[in-house]
Design a protein around this motif. Structure first.
Motif, short mmCIF file in Angstrom:
data_model
loop_
_atom_site.label_atom_id
_atom_site.label_comp_id
_atom_site.label_asym_id
_atom_site.label_seq_id
_atom_site.Cartn_x
_atom_site.Cartn_y
_atom_site.Cartn_z
N THR A 40 -32.43 -6.55 -3.67
CA THR A 40 -31.53 -6.47 -4.83
C THR A 40 -30.15 -6.86 -4.34
OG1 THR A 40 -32.79 -4.62 -5.69
CG2 THR A 40 -30.65 -5.03 -6.69
N VAL A 41 -29.63 -7.94 -4.84
CA VAL A 41 -28.35 -8.42 -4.35
C VAL A 41 -27.21 -7.99 -5.27
CG1 VAL A 41 -27.01 -10.52 -3.87
CG2 VAL A 41 -29.35 -10.35 -3.09
N GLY A 42 -27.53 -7.88 -6.56
CA GLY A 42 -26.49 -7.61 -7.56
C GLY A 42 -25.74 -6.30 -7.34
N ASN A 43 -26.31 -5.39 -6.58
CA ASN A 43 -25.60 -4.12 -6.38
C ASN A 43 -24.90 -4.04 -5.03
OD1 ASN A 43 -27.75 -3.77 -4.73
ND2 ASN A 43 -28.55 -1.93 -5.68
N GLN A 44 -24.70 -5.19 -4.40
CA GLN A 44 -23.98 -5.19 -3.13
C GLN A 44 -22.47 -5.26 -3.38
OE1 GLN A 44 -25.87 -5.05 0.00
NE2 GLN A 44 -27.13 -4.31 -1.66
N ASN B 325 -27.32 0.96 -9.69
CA ASN B 325 -25.91 0.99 -9.28
C ASN B 325 -25.38 -0.44 -9.18
OD1 ASN B 325 -23.46 1.64 -8.20
ND2 ASN B 325 -24.24 1.81 -6.11
N ILE B 326 -25.13 -1.05 -10.33
CA ILE B 326 -24.69 -2.45 -10.34
C ILE B 326 -23.27 -2.54 -10.87
CG2 ILE B 326 -25.12 -4.70 -11.39
CD1 ILE B 326 -28.09 -4.11 -11.08
N PRO B 332 -21.01 -9.07 -5.76
CA PRO B 332 -21.06 -10.19 -4.83
C PRO B 332 -20.68 -11.53 -5.45
CG PRO B 332 -23.27 -9.34 -5.25
CD PRO B 332 -22.32 -8.49 -6.02
N ARG B 337 -25.09 -14.49 -4.14
CA ARG B 337 -26.15 -14.36 -5.16
C ARG B 337 -27.17 -15.49 -5.03
NH1 ARG B 337 -24.30 -10.72 -9.54
NH2 ARG B 337 -22.17 -10.15 -9.10
N PHE B 404 -29.02 -14.16 -11.10
CA PHE B 404 -27.85 -13.87 -10.26
C PHE B 404 -27.78 -12.41 -9.82
CE2 PHE B 404 -25.64 -17.71 -12.33
CZ PHE B 404 -26.04 -18.53 -11.29
N HIS B 405 -28.76 -11.62 -10.21
CA HIS B 405 -28.80 -10.23 -9.74
C HIS B 405 -29.91 -9.97 -8.74
CE1 HIS B 405 -25.87 -9.51 -12.89
NE2 HIS B 405 -25.57 -8.44 -12.21
#
Lengths: 52, 452
Positions: A40-44, B325-326, B332, B337, B404-405
């Motif tokens: 999961t990248v969106g929460n970085q 938790n976004i 980013p 992304r 993108f997420h």
């Protein structure tokens, strides 16, 4: 906020702007944080943004 | 590109290419059904029996205003194409300090810690070489990461301690900052080890699955006795010693607990605020593996969890559930992304003998050996493959609203299920999309003027 539409993140929600001066790679590797089994990248967090 | 969805009567419209999230009324919802496909006059006419003409005109103006601001129907900022950086730098390592474990978890993708090979501990020499490899391969990057992983890394605590000291001195010498984390089952997490982790600011990921019955069924000791009592006692005592900072409790859900919102609630009831619960990675033949027929139920469970977290928030309890938790106000950048987790080029795993793999999920797979910490990466073809497998190279991702997420999802899951890192594991996509919708619902609530 309009009568029919409420935008949750109007001020910051331009992904295009993150093409300029970003991509430094100083952020955390996403699988190192807590998942280890589902990327999961969106929460970085962006370290550059955090410092500003 | 937009994505429209409803969660508990709240109508949401996500503008994919800007990242803007809009809460809309029924009129806008109806207009967006055919906006752009029909001429405006025809569109207005089609809704004239349901809404007043002046309301329709007003709503169309609002849509136009947001479109002009590029936060509705905004164009792809990359035009559907992306060129990753030409050179790879390594910025994170997953160090498998121990291919051995003091538990015998039934779903362990590491084969009870051994990853299909012989049990073994990483030596101090291999660990030092791994840190030198990381620092020397990191180019201009200042922030580097090392996760101590296993098996169970605390079985090799003396080497862990030595490597933290060595990493600190190496970092000072080379102008790098190494952030250490430990992923542990907490069985050996006593006061002595806890003190060391606290004094050295080491973040900790603590494995616990939730309710006692759920946890003990999947995470027994080797003699089949449940580990829940020891784990809860050790985690609580450790977290009290560090004022509940820098940690996640992390669990796995399987086909045996698709009611996993109860497990998150249970973990919250134990006093834990930072919680991650992940779907099991398992073969189709395993009795606990998640099957396609379960995904509708799992989606509903994420919705249930969202309501539960919202209820706790309203009561003053703030639960940080990892996948919800976004940060919709930032987060980013687009290059991040596009590139995803970085496995195979920025993020590598090292097994006890020092072999390099694309990530912890690939360890033990001969065809994915990249090289070793003594001689470096030999398989430049593989690192290039991973670096070039960005979002727009992955099957179906360019047209997906969540792109993108999730950034194309987990490479390892794609290989395990579809034999190619460019063919995402579609059930994983479904879950990622559901979790994103839940996260958006919670984000809009936090932003709402009326939080009733």
């Amino acid at each position: 906020m309009g009568k029919h539409i409420r935008t949750v993140n109007a001020n910051q929600a331009i992904l295009r702007s993150t093409l300029q001066g970003r991509g430094c790679g100083e952020c955390q590797a996403s699988c190192q944080s807590a998942c280890k089994t589902s990327c999961t990248v969106g929460n970085q967090v962006c370290l550059k943004e955090k410092k500003q | 590109m937009i994505h429209k969805f409803i969660f508990d009567d709240t109508r949401m419209v996500f503008d994919v290419h800007s990242g803007a999230l809009h809460i809309v009324d029924e009129l806008i919802w109806d207009l967006l059904e055919a906006y752009g496909a029909l001429p405006e006059e025809e569109l207005a006419q089609s809704l004239s029996g349901k809404y007043l003409e002046e309301d329709i005109s007003e709503a169309l103006e609002e849509i136009k205003e947001l479109t002009d601001k590029n936060i509705l129907f905004s164009p792809d900022p990359l035009g559907g194409a992306y060129k990753p950086p030409g050179e790879s730098v390594v910025k994170a390592l997953c160090l498998h300090l121990a291919h051995d474990c003091n538990l015998s978890c039934r779903y362990c993708f590491a084969g009870q810690g051994k990853f299909g090979g012989a049990p073994g501990l990483m030596t101090a020499e291999v660990g030092r070489k791994a840190l030198e490899f990381l620092v020397n391969s990191s180019g201009e990057r200042h922030h580097l990461e090392v996760d101590f992983f296993g098996g169970e890394p605390l079985l090799n605590f003396d080497v862990l301690r030595m490597l933290v000291d060595y990493g600190r001195s190496l970092g000072r010498e080379k102008g790098k900052e190494i952030k250490f984390t430990v992923t542990t089952n907490a069985i050996l997490l006593d006061g002595r080890i806890g003190d060391f982790l606290n004094k050295n600011d080491i973040s900790v990921i603590l494995s616990i699955d939730g309710r006692q019955g759920v946890h003990d069924a999947m995470r027994p000791f080797r003699d089949r006795k449940g580990s829940y009592d020891v784990v809860v006692k050790n985690i609580k005592s450790f977290l009290e010693s560090r004022d509940y900072r820098d940690y996640y409790v992390r669990g796995t859900y399987t086909a045996l607990n698709t009611d996993f919102s109860c497990d998150v609630e249970h973990l919250a009831s134990l006093g834990f605020d930072n919680i991650s619960l992940e779907p099991v990675v398992a073969g189709e033949k395993d009795h606990y593996s998640l099957r396609d027929s379960m995904f509708s139920q799992i989606s509903s469970e994420y919705e249930k969890l969202t309501r539960s977290i919202l209820k706790m928030t309203k009561e003053g309890r703030h639960i940080n559930f990892f996948h919800f938790n976004i940060d919709f106000e930032g987060g980013p950048c687009l290059p991040k992304r596009m590139s995803g987790c970085g496995a195979g080029h920025q993020y590598l795993a090292v097994d006890p003998p020092g072999t390099l793999y694309p990530c912890h999920q690939f360890v033990g797979r001969e065809e994915f050996v990249l090289g070793d910490v003594f001689t470096g990466v030999r398989r430049g073809d593989l690192t290039r493959l991973f670096r070039n497998s960005h979002l727009y190279r992955k099957e179906g991702c360019g047209q997906c609203w969540a792109k993108f997420h999730c950034s194309g999802g987990c490479h390892a899951n794609a290989v395990i299920h579809n034999g190619s890192i460019e063919k995402p594991y579609s059930p994983g996509c479904l879950l990622a999309k559901k979790r994103l919708e839940c996260a958006m619902y919670l984000a809009q609530w936090k932003n709402a003027p009326d939080k009733s």
